[in-house]
Write an enzyme that holds these catalytic residues in place. Sequence first.
Site, PDB file in Angstrom:
ATOM      1  N   LYS A 151     -84.428 -28.443 -10.427  1.00 23.49           N
ATOM      2  CA  LYS A 151     -84.406 -27.142  -9.755  1.00 23.49           C
ATOM      3  C   LYS A 151     -85.705 -26.812  -9.033  1.00 23.49           C
ATOM      4  O   LYS A 151     -86.794 -27.155  -9.463  1.00 23.49           O
ATOM      5  CB  LYS A 151     -84.117 -26.023 -10.771  1.00 23.49           C
ATOM      6  CG  LYS A 151     -82.684 -26.001 -11.258  1.00 23.49           C
ATOM      7  CD  LYS A 151     -81.701 -25.606 -10.174  1.00 23.49           C
ATOM      8  CE  LYS A 151     -81.663 -24.160  -9.893  1.00 23.49           C
ATOM      9  NZ  LYS A 151     -80.671 -23.359 -10.503  1.00 23.49           N
ATOM     10  N   HIS A 211     -70.909 -11.063   9.780  1.00 23.01           N
ATOM     11  CA  HIS A 211     -70.103 -11.138   8.548  1.00 23.01           C
ATOM     12  C   HIS A 211     -70.464 -12.372   7.710  1.00 23.01           C
ATOM     13  O   HIS A 211     -69.623 -12.866   6.951  1.00 23.01           O
ATOM     14  CB  HIS A 211     -68.599 -11.163   8.849  1.00 23.01           C
ATOM     15  CG  HIS A 211     -68.164 -10.159   9.868  1.00 23.01           C
ATOM     16  ND1 HIS A 211     -67.747  -8.885   9.535  1.00 23.01           N
ATOM     17  CD2 HIS A 211     -68.139 -10.215  11.221  1.00 23.01           C
ATOM     18  CE1 HIS A 211     -67.454  -8.222  10.636  1.00 23.01           C
ATOM     19  NE2 HIS A 211     -67.681  -8.994  11.682  1.00 23.01           N
TER      20      HIS A 211
END
Length: 456
Positions: A280, A153
């Site tokens: 980035k 999960h």
Amino acid sequence: MWGGRFAEGPAAVMAEINASIPFDKRLWRQDIRGSIAHAEMLGKTGIIDRPDADRITAGLKQIEAEYAAEGVPVNLALEDIHMTIEARLTEIIGPVAGRLHTARSRNDQVATAFRLWTRDAVTEVLGAVSELQQALIARAEEHTDTILPGFTHLQVAQPISLGHHLLAYYEMFSRDVSRLHQCNQRNDECPLGSAALAGTGFANDRDMTAKALGFDRPTSNSMDSVSDRDFALDYLMAASQIALHLSRLAEEIIIWASQPFGFVKLSDAWSTGSSIMPQKRNPDAAELVRGHAGRITGCLNALMMMMKGLPLAYSKDMQNDKPPVFEAHDLLGLCLTAMTGMVESMTFNPEKMRAAADSGFSTATDLADWLVREAGIPFREAHHITGAAVKLCEERSCGLADLTAKDIIAIDERVAGYDLPDLSVEGSVASRTSYGGTAPEQVRQQIMLIKQTNRL
Ligand code: ARG
């Protein structure tokens, strides 16, 4: 080529909608191979004269050299690669070129060329998948003892070995390898000589052409021969499944590379920057692998939808079989190469991984298992006791490995007299020694078995 009964030429858009040469020119090598095999058979069986067959073969070889050097000329009026080659052959050797099309049709011709192309495509993909598998094994071998959280999960579940995680992908790609081999096993029959749909009255030798083209045998039913595209669908199904596996791995890399995880740093070669945010480092290659997987599956869907309503035998719809197969093949090649590059060059951050594995009480199952094994407590009760231990840790802001025997005895006195197990993530991983389990010794054994059985 077929205008004998027509008084007028086609409408301009008719030529455009009809033409496949812009994309099927890619089949030129396979079409020439098929034609040479056919010409040789015609000469051998005496269906055409030997000298004519020789001139045809020589002309085809010349065209092969021309196309290799200069590329394939695209003339929409010639419709497709088959007519383009035949028209050039006529220019080179004159009217004798017209004998090549004896005892065949473009329907068996295109099916043969496309099958040959698909076989080569499958072989190419097998090589690329094997390279990715080797990269996965190499990284797994480096990281048998590196610990990261295993998730269910996407919640921290139990600590595992990074090598084990990577080998899971190795297994997926092994099944893909077997599917690819099956593609070529089934695509081992040659449709050439089935002619338009009914076979031919000429005494052709289909075994001869099948063998010459590397097929095991000729196809058994001329109707099926010209209307079957299962070989292309088989390839697209195998390609889609590979793409699906690549996409799952890509998704994990994207998550792992995200700062809150920080499990992995992609190399410069496989990252991109942002035009506005100087800090980035984006996982574009992984994102595009994930994105391309959708397009590849779309190609499979396109061909399935194209085939599903066609009555026997050939219909022109089937000319549309090639773009999705070529597109899927090209995308898959990019994805496999990019993924191999990423896997080979990414840097793992074992500290971050270990810290994450140590969060969320990931060794709780170890404590519950120990209560069952050592103290003879039924698993459901052990689950309950462990829950209480987790609660205690939460109150104290500590980990399970920090609890003492006294702490556990305070929860359930049946534990008195036993030494607590190693509840560190290392202890947990090392204890999972069942066959195929995550203990480093098991992972090393799996790598050894893979190498021994030469599953690479
Ligand atoms: N370009 C066609 C294709 O790719 C070749 C076969 C044409 N056959 C025909 N009966 N018009 O399918």
